[in-house]
Design a protein around this motif. Structure first.
Motif, short mmCIF file in Angstrom:
data_model
loop_
_atom_site.label_atom_id
_atom_site.label_comp_id
_atom_site.label_asym_id
_atom_site.label_seq_id
_atom_site.Cartn_x
_atom_site.Cartn_y
_atom_site.Cartn_z
N GLY A 61 0.78 -1.23 0.00
CA GLY A 61 0.00 0.00 0.00
C GLY A 61 0.81 1.27 0.00
O GLY A 61 0.25 2.37 -0.12
N MET A 62 2.14 1.17 0.12
CA MET A 62 2.99 2.36 0.14
C MET A 62 3.15 2.91 -1.29
O MET A 62 3.39 2.15 -2.22
CB MET A 62 4.36 2.02 0.74
N ARG A 63 3.00 4.22 -1.45
CA ARG A 63 3.19 4.86 -2.75
C ARG A 63 4.60 5.42 -2.83
O ARG A 63 5.07 6.10 -1.91
CB ARG A 63 2.17 5.97 -2.96
N ASN A 108 5.47 -3.53 -8.30
CA ASN A 108 4.02 -3.37 -8.19
C ASN A 108 3.64 -1.95 -7.78
O ASN A 108 2.65 -1.38 -8.26
CB ASN A 108 3.45 -4.38 -7.20
N ALA A 109 4.45 -1.37 -6.87
CA ALA A 109 4.17 0.01 -6.46
C ALA A 109 4.45 0.99 -7.59
O ALA A 109 3.72 1.98 -7.75
CB ALA A 109 5.02 0.36 -5.24
N LEU A 110 5.49 0.73 -8.39
CA LEU A 110 5.82 1.63 -9.50
C LEU A 110 4.77 1.57 -10.61
O LEU A 110 4.54 2.56 -11.31
CB LEU A 110 7.20 1.28 -10.07
N SER A 111 4.15 0.39 -10.79
CA SER A 111 3.19 0.23 -11.87
C SER A 111 1.75 0.21 -11.39
O SER A 111 0.85 -0.13 -12.17
CB SER A 111 3.48 -1.07 -12.63
N ALA A 112 1.50 0.56 -10.11
CA ALA A 112 0.14 0.53 -9.53
C ALA A 112 -0.48 -0.84 -9.75
O ALA A 112 -1.60 -0.96 -10.26
CB ALA A 112 -0.71 1.63 -10.12
N ASN A 113 0.28 -1.88 -9.36
CA ASN A 113 -0.15 -3.28 -9.51
C ASN A 113 -0.46 -3.64 -10.96
O ASN A 113 -1.40 -4.40 -11.25
CB ASN A 113 -1.35 -3.57 -8.62
N GLY A 114 0.34 -3.11 -11.88
CA GLY A 114 0.20 -3.45 -13.29
C GLY A 114 -0.88 -2.71 -14.04
O GLY A 114 -1.10 -2.97 -15.22
N PRO A 117 1.53 2.46 -16.56
CA PRO A 117 2.93 2.32 -16.99
C PRO A 117 3.89 2.53 -15.82
O PRO A 117 3.54 3.18 -14.83
CB PRO A 117 3.09 3.43 -18.04
N LEU A 118 5.08 1.98 -15.97
CA LEU A 118 6.08 2.05 -14.91
C LEU A 118 6.46 3.50 -14.65
O LEU A 118 6.87 4.23 -15.57
CB LEU A 118 7.31 1.24 -15.30
N ALA A 119 6.31 3.95 -13.40
CA ALA A 119 6.68 5.32 -13.03
C ALA A 119 8.20 5.45 -12.94
O ALA A 119 8.92 4.47 -12.83
CB ALA A 119 6.03 5.70 -11.70
N GLN A 156 12.12 -7.93 -13.01
CA GLN A 156 11.72 -6.96 -11.99
C GLN A 156 12.90 -6.08 -11.60
O GLN A 156 12.76 -4.85 -11.44
CB GLN A 156 11.19 -7.71 -10.77
N THR A 157 14.09 -6.69 -11.45
CA THR A 157 15.27 -5.92 -11.07
C THR A 157 15.64 -4.91 -12.16
O THR A 157 15.97 -3.75 -11.86
CB THR A 157 16.46 -6.87 -10.81
N LEU A 158 15.60 -5.34 -13.41
CA LEU A 158 15.93 -4.43 -14.51
C LEU A 158 14.89 -3.31 -14.65
O LEU A 158 15.23 -2.18 -15.02
CB LEU A 158 16.04 -5.21 -15.81
N ASP A 159 13.64 -3.61 -14.33
CA ASP A 159 12.60 -2.56 -14.34
C ASP A 159 12.92 -1.48 -13.30
O ASP A 159 12.75 -0.28 -13.57
CB ASP A 159 11.22 -3.17 -14.07
#
Length: 735
Positions: free
Chosen positions: A315-317, A376-382, A385-387, A411-414
């Motif tokens: 839940g952390m943004r 998941n936090a960067l992409s708002a659970n998919g 787009p990746l922030a 995931q690491t490369l993202d």
């Protein structure tokens, strides 16, 4: 000769040998190591002593405070429970500022710079090797600048000459061209005198009792704190923070080595840009246990510095996802709804629910996370787009070989691609690191140069301590052939009851860890052992099982109990094989053979932490494991050679010659699935002969048949009662 018959020979060591510590021997859980360094010699110590001050000091003076703290340290509570007094801490932390003098330069008074011969002596003695991983074309121009007759040439022609010069160099000359000999860290006091780190950070380091740097700290901290590097080929100094790959033994202080530069860098950023707050550094770890441990160590170092370190939670943004546009759309909807005939209360209800769902973006300076949760936090659970993370300047991958394995690689490369700051610096840390990690790091850095504008190039360095991908030399290894699963269980019970008469020469005292291949095997082994400790000693509460199927609260509670000493024996999977620091572990038991040599190195590295002697690593293997033993036997052989004691070998030469080699295909299969006989898929096939042979149990076939009969009778009785109740209910309905 049949390998099975050959391996049944006894490999018992001579009684009274030092391979097995006696009851009076010093155990890892009894106190602190006198020196956390694994590799050193008299010549290097003399150079370091001369570098500390102008006049020579007696060696005994610096080590007296460490010996006084040994008896009162609690190694289950993290760092020592006894801390230095505030006056002594301030004196140690502020000693550098007194030495600096009025001109503010402390290099000459606090110990001058070493010349190349001294640096080479210290680094070679501590088995530290620093290599420049850039292409020779990038290193070669420095040589041409120093040519006696410099000439102006066209870029194309100059590039061709560089490539030709690199091609003419032999492999030995190329290695020599890549070697670097940076200034080593003499003591932690130099962090304040030479590198000008935050005074509060220096006090926190002193409060934790750190005085002698380990090999990985001795070599990596100067590089990450801005020490000028001298190229072996060009003989010129470069002062730039590099991207760094570090391969160092388990328990050698890698966490402290990457936290100190990250925290100091953020303190400087706070002084320069007070208004810019957000995530400035990200530390990625493969497990929650390791992430929590990094946060706990970091909080001790950031106290009073103004730096905030946080562990990633659900839940952390962590970034904005175009919420401004969404808010504008919501405002338009609210205006339209206000014009309608609906009441104001109905209009306000959806606003409140949406406001509750929006959590504020975290303002933590350092975020420690696992890969999946952060992506998941960067992409708002998919869903989006990746922030991007434009403020992150330091990215740390702990246990990098796992994070760049196929399981976590994408995931690491993202996460790496999401960090878009042009001055981003990446460091990768692990005890084992293959060439594929280096190749992937190079390709990702080149990709960043093509995609990110105004990026500042930096050298890519590799620092290796000791022999690459080898176990620490200060623990005792033992391979035990048990033939069958029942033999393994019998051998493990002999470890639990060391006073019982047995042919085994292994004596392992709790606390220790037991590793299994799968979760069902860990649960089965725990249920089999939980009553082996007598009630007067604590009974079943002294043995616990930890695996990924447990909830976060259960895992946290078990970890706390084990660190406090309430739990003596912890049965687990490879969940705890990497990075987790238990400073009072007396040994490790590999109940199931590891999936690879790298996993073995990490498993046995849970004991012998920070240079402590006396740790034991016991590995059981059966007939099914024979094809997979040789890689582990080679690791043990290399570790004992590194220790320098040829006469005390746990693995004899005849055993190494008899063990079969494993093909690349079988190695990959083993790494993915483990030994086939113990795969969890066999759990469902209860009638399978292979499953019956490899299950963990001491019950005979007759006892199991009796239990099955009783279970079948009970189930049949329940079914009859249920059917009778249904018949009565239907009769009543008809009436």
């Amino acid at each position: 000769m049949d390998a099975f018959k050959l391996l049944t020979r006894s490999t018992k060591l001579k009684t009274g040998g030092s391979a097995t510590p006696s009851a009076s021997a010093r155990l890892p859980s009894t106190g602190k190591a006198e020196n956390p360094q694994l590799f050193r010699n008299a010549e290097a110590e003399k150079v370091l002593e001369d570098a500390k001050s102008g006049k020579k000091r007696k060696r005994g003076q610096e080590q007296l405070p460490e010996k006084d703290d040994d008896a009162e340290l609690d190694f289950f509570s993290g760092a020592g429970s006894k801390k230095a007094s505030s006056a002594a801490v301030k004196e140690q932390a502020e000693e550098g500022s007194d030495r600096e003098g009025s001109d503010g330069t402390g290099d000459e008074e606090g110990g001058g710079r070493m010349d190349e011969v001294q640096r080479r002596t210290v680094l070679n003695a501590h088995k530290i090797k620093v290599t420049d991983l850039r292409d020779l074309e990038e290193i070669q121009p420095q040589v041409q600048r120093q040519s006696e007759e410099p000439k102006k040439k066209k870029k194309k022609k100059a590039k061709q000459e560089q490539e030709a010069a690199a091609a003419t160099l032999s492999k030995k000359e190329q290695k020599k061209a890549r070697r670097l000999f940076p200034q080593p860290l003499v003591s932690f006091k130099e962090l304040r005198t030479r590198y000008k780190i935050s005074s509060r950070l220096a006090e926190n380091i002193a409060e934790q009792g750190f005085s002698v740097p380990t090999e990985v700290q001795l070599g990596s901290l100067p590089l990450l704190l801005g020490e000028p590097m001298v190229s072996q080929q060009s003989k010129t100094e470069e002062k730039v923070e590099p991207d760094l790959l570090v391969v160092a033994p388990t328990g050698s202080g890698k966490t402290l080595a990457f936290l100190i530069p990250v925290i100091n860098k953020i303190v400087l950023q706070h002084h320069q840009q007070q208004d810019e707050r957000g995530i400035l550094s990200v530390v990625v770890a493969p497990t929650k246990e390791l992430a929590g441990q990094i946060v706990n160590e970091g909080r001790k170092l950031v106290a009073g510095t103004g730096v905030k370190i946080t562990m990633m939670k659900k839940g952390m943004r962590v970034a904005e996802h175009g919420d401004d546009d969404d808010e504008n759309d919501e405002n338009l909807l609210d205006e339209d709804s206000a014009e309608s005939s609906e009441s104001e209360e109905d209009d306000n209800k959806p606003k409140k629910s949406k406001d509750r769902q929006k959590a504020p973006v975290t303002k933590s300076d350092i975020l420690v996370t696992t890969p999946l949760m952060f992506v998941n936090a960067l992409s708002a659970n998919g869903t989006k787009p990746l922030a991007t993370l434009p403020l992150v300047r330091s990215l740390v991958f702990d246990e990098a070989d796992v994070l760049l394995d196929p399981l976590f690689r994408e995931q690491t490369l993202d996460i790496w691609r999401a960090c878009t700051h042009p001055e981003l610096r990446v460091s990768l840390w692990s005890a084992t690191m293959g060439s594929n990690v280096e190749d992937l790091t190079r390709s990702t850095i080149k990709e960043r140069h093509e995609t990110v504008s105004n990026i500042k190039s930096s050298p890519l360095l590799r620092l290796v301590v000791g022999l690459k991908d080898s176990a620490i030399p200060n623990i005792h290894h033992k391979l035990v052939y048990a033939a069958t699963e029942q033999g393994k269980l019998l051998g493990l019970r002999q470890l639990l009851h060391p006073t019982a008469a047995s042919a085994s020469d292994v004596r392992l005292r709790p606390p220790f860890l037991i590793f299994t291949q799968t979760i069902p095997r860990a649960v089965a082994l725990h249920s089999e052992l939980q009553y082996d400790i007598p009630p007067e000693a604590g009974g079943s509460s002294r043995i616990a099982v930890l695996h990924s199927d447990l909830s976060d609260a259960q895992r946290s509670e078990i970890m706390k109990g084990f660190r406090k000493g309430e739990i003596w024996i912890l049965v687990t999977t490879d969940l705890l094989a990497r990075g987790v620091d238990f400073r009072g572990i007396n040994g490790v038991v590999n109940y199931d053979i590891p999936n690879s040599a790298a996993v073995y190195v990490h498993r046995v590295g849970r004991t012998g932490r920070a240079g402590r002697e006396g740790g034991i690593a016991v590995t059981y293997y059966t007939k099914e494991d024979i094809p997979y033993v040789k890689s582990i036997a080679n690791i043990i052989d290399v570790s004992e050679k590194l220790r320098g004691k040829e006469g005390e070998k746990s693995v004899q030469k005849w055993l190494l010659d008899a063990l079969p080699d494993l093909s690349k295909k079988n190695k990959k299969e083993l790494k993915k699935h483990g030994v086939k006989a113990r795969q969890s898929s066999l759990k469902a096939v209860k009638d399978d002969k292979e499953h019956r042979r490899t299950r963990i149990s001491t019950k005979s076939g007759f006892e199991r048949r009796q239990e099955n009969k009783k279970r079948a009778i009970v189930n049949a009785s329940r079914n009859r009662k249920a059917n009778a109740a249904k018949d009565v209910g239907s009769d009543e309905e008809e009436d």
